[in-house]
Design an enzyme around this catalytic site. Structure first.
Site, mmCIF file in Angstrom:
data_model
loop_
_atom_site.group_PDB
_atom_site.id
_atom_site.type_symbol
_atom_site.label_atom_id
_atom_site.label_comp_id
_atom_site.label_asym_id
_atom_site.label_seq_id
_atom_site.Cartn_x
_atom_site.Cartn_y
_atom_site.Cartn_z
ATOM 1 N N SER A 1 4.723 21.939 29.225
ATOM 2 C CA SER A 1 3.559 22.340 29.065
ATOM 3 C C SER A 1 2.823 21.463 28.106
ATOM 4 O O SER A 1 1.720 21.098 28.309
ATOM 5 C CB SER A 1 3.247 23.836 28.573
ATOM 6 O OG SER A 1 3.903 24.855 29.288
ATOM 7 N N HIS B 1 8.079 26.148 35.609
ATOM 8 C CA HIS B 1 8.224 27.520 35.196
ATOM 9 C C HIS B 1 8.200 28.165 36.851
ATOM 10 O O HIS B 1 8.680 28.871 36.975
ATOM 11 C CB HIS B 1 6.846 27.957 34.811
ATOM 12 C CG HIS B 1 6.659 27.600 33.343
ATOM 13 N ND1 HIS B 1 5.739 26.693 32.956
ATOM 14 C CD2 HIS B 1 7.542 27.690 32.263
ATOM 15 C CE1 HIS B 1 6.032 26.281 31.623
ATOM 16 N NE2 HIS B 1 6.720 26.886 31.342
HETATM 17 P P1 AMP Z 1 8.428 27.588 27.820
HETATM 18 O O1 AMP Z 1 6.894 28.562 28.685
HETATM 19 O O2 AMP Z 1 8.183 26.220 27.681
HETATM 20 O O3 AMP Z 1 8.921 28.634 26.937
HETATM 21 O O4 AMP Z 1 9.368 27.791 29.317
HETATM 22 C C1 AMP Z 1 9.668 28.831 29.978
HETATM 23 C C2 AMP Z 1 10.937 28.797 30.717
HETATM 24 O O5 AMP Z 1 10.704 27.654 31.769
HETATM 25 C C3 AMP Z 1 12.154 28.312 29.870
HETATM 26 O O6 AMP Z 1 13.363 28.992 30.441
HETATM 27 C C4 AMP Z 1 12.251 26.888 30.219
HETATM 28 O O7 AMP Z 1 13.358 26.428 30.003
HETATM 29 C C5 AMP Z 1 11.786 26.770 31.646
HETATM 30 N N1 AMP Z 1 11.240 25.412 31.940
HETATM 31 C C6 AMP Z 1 10.351 24.628 31.105
HETATM 32 N N2 AMP Z 1 10.296 23.602 31.632
HETATM 33 C C7 AMP Z 1 10.957 23.634 32.608
HETATM 34 C C8 AMP Z 1 11.200 22.404 33.816
HETATM 35 N N3 AMP Z 1 10.458 21.258 33.676
HETATM 36 N N4 AMP Z 1 11.987 22.593 34.830
HETATM 37 C C9 AMP Z 1 12.594 23.863 34.886
HETATM 38 N N5 AMP Z 1 12.327 24.882 33.721
HETATM 39 C C10 AMP Z 1 11.651 24.655 32.860
#
Ligand code: AMP
Length: 282
Positions: free
Chosen positions: A189, A37
């Site tokens: 997460s 993130h």
């Molecule tokens: P989330 O909180 O899971 O909805 O993720 C928020 C944003 O962070 C989304 O655009 C995800 O694709 C991105 N994201 C989640 N995990 C990763 C990661 N390991 N590397 C890069 N971006 C990520």
């Protein structure tokens, strides 16, 4: 970093930013932040944006209510991490701020084919919820640039389609690479919920993606997929799908086709915890 819980306050603050950093770079998240993130926040900052991150655990995108209940929450730590990453603004709304008319009263978007495959097929209603929350957040923040992760490959396509549907095609969508742990496990997460034993084997998902990529000249995809199914099962994981697709539109491929860009995608359960990952084939 300034923190806003109310839409009005956030919008007033953004509209008063007449500095060099007046273009807004937006990073929506569900919270429980990790380095993946933060890489999105840092990328937006490096591109000179006023960085606006949101933490909102959107109930409507969880088809599995248990998954929502158990989703990790660590807002105090998240705030500390965002400050260190140089984030300018955190939007931290509650559910009634985002859905003042309740979660059923929101517009829904039809993503067609994209909602019928892979994540769409395995998590009914998930992309409907993603469409609801992202359209609402984009309407509130009105960013110039949106930063999202390739980790959620299909979601990137859904959001790109959504931006067109809601007339925000001017907004630049920046898709950022997946950050991984040292054994290749994509940061997520949900990894926090893995036991030590589960965590030790979870890297096998990435090993499968790499083997699908590296065997493209030497075996058929059907054979490599079977090997991966067996490997995942041997480690105690339950694959939901191991797929190969056209990277441009996610049309499924029966076999490798070196004439088009390809992506391989895996969803697998480690115990109760569902993990996804993908790799663009080189
Ligand atoms: P989330 O909180 O899971 O909805 O993720 C928020 C944003 O962070 C989304 O655009 C995800 O694709 C991105 N994201 C989640 N995990 C990763 C990661 N390991 N590397 C890069 N971006 C990520």
């Amino acid at each position: 970093m300034v923190i806003f819980k109310k839409i009005k306050d956030l919008q007033v603050y953004i509209s008063l930013q007449n500095t060099a950093k007046s273009a807004v770079g937006f990073i929506p998240t569900l919270g429980a932040l990790h380095a993946g993130h933060l890489s999105l926040v840092e990328k937006a900052g490096a591109e000179g944006m006023l960085t606006v991150c949101s933490i909102f655990l959107n109930p409507t995108q969880f088809n599995d209510k248990k998954d929502l209940e158990k989703y990790p929450v660590s807002t105090d730590d998240d705030i500390e991490l965002l400050v260190k990453a140089g984030c300018d603004v955190l939007f931290l709304p509650d559910v009634s701020e985002i859905y003042p008319n309740g979660t059923d009263g929101e517009a829904t978007y039809d993503f067609g084919y994209l909602d019928t495959i892979l994540e769409g097929a395995n998590r009914p209603g998930h992309f409907k919820g993603v469409g609801q929350v992202v359209s609402r957040l984009l309407e509130i923040v009105k960013p110039d640039n949106l930063y999202i992760g390739q980790k959620d490959y299909q979601q990137c396509m859904v959001i790109t389609k959504l931006a067109k549907m809601i007339g925000m095609e001017e907004m630049k969508i920046v898709i950022c690479p997946t950050l991984r742990e040292s054994d290749g496990l994509a940061m997520s997460s949900r990894n926090r919920r893995l036991t030590e034993t589960q965590r030790a084997i979870a890297g096998v998902i990435y090993q499968c993606l790499v083997s699908i990529e590296s065997k493209q000249q030497t075996a058929s995809f059907a054979i490599v997929r079977k090997e991966c199914e067996d490997l995942l099962a041997a480690k105690g994981l339950k694959p939901e799908y191991i797929a190969l697709a056209d990277a441009r539109d996610l049309t499924p491929l029966e076999d490798y086709n070196k004439d088009i860009p390809m992506v391989t995608l895996i969803a697998a359960k480690v115990g109760e915890i569902r993990l996804i990952d993908n790799l663009l084939l080189q």
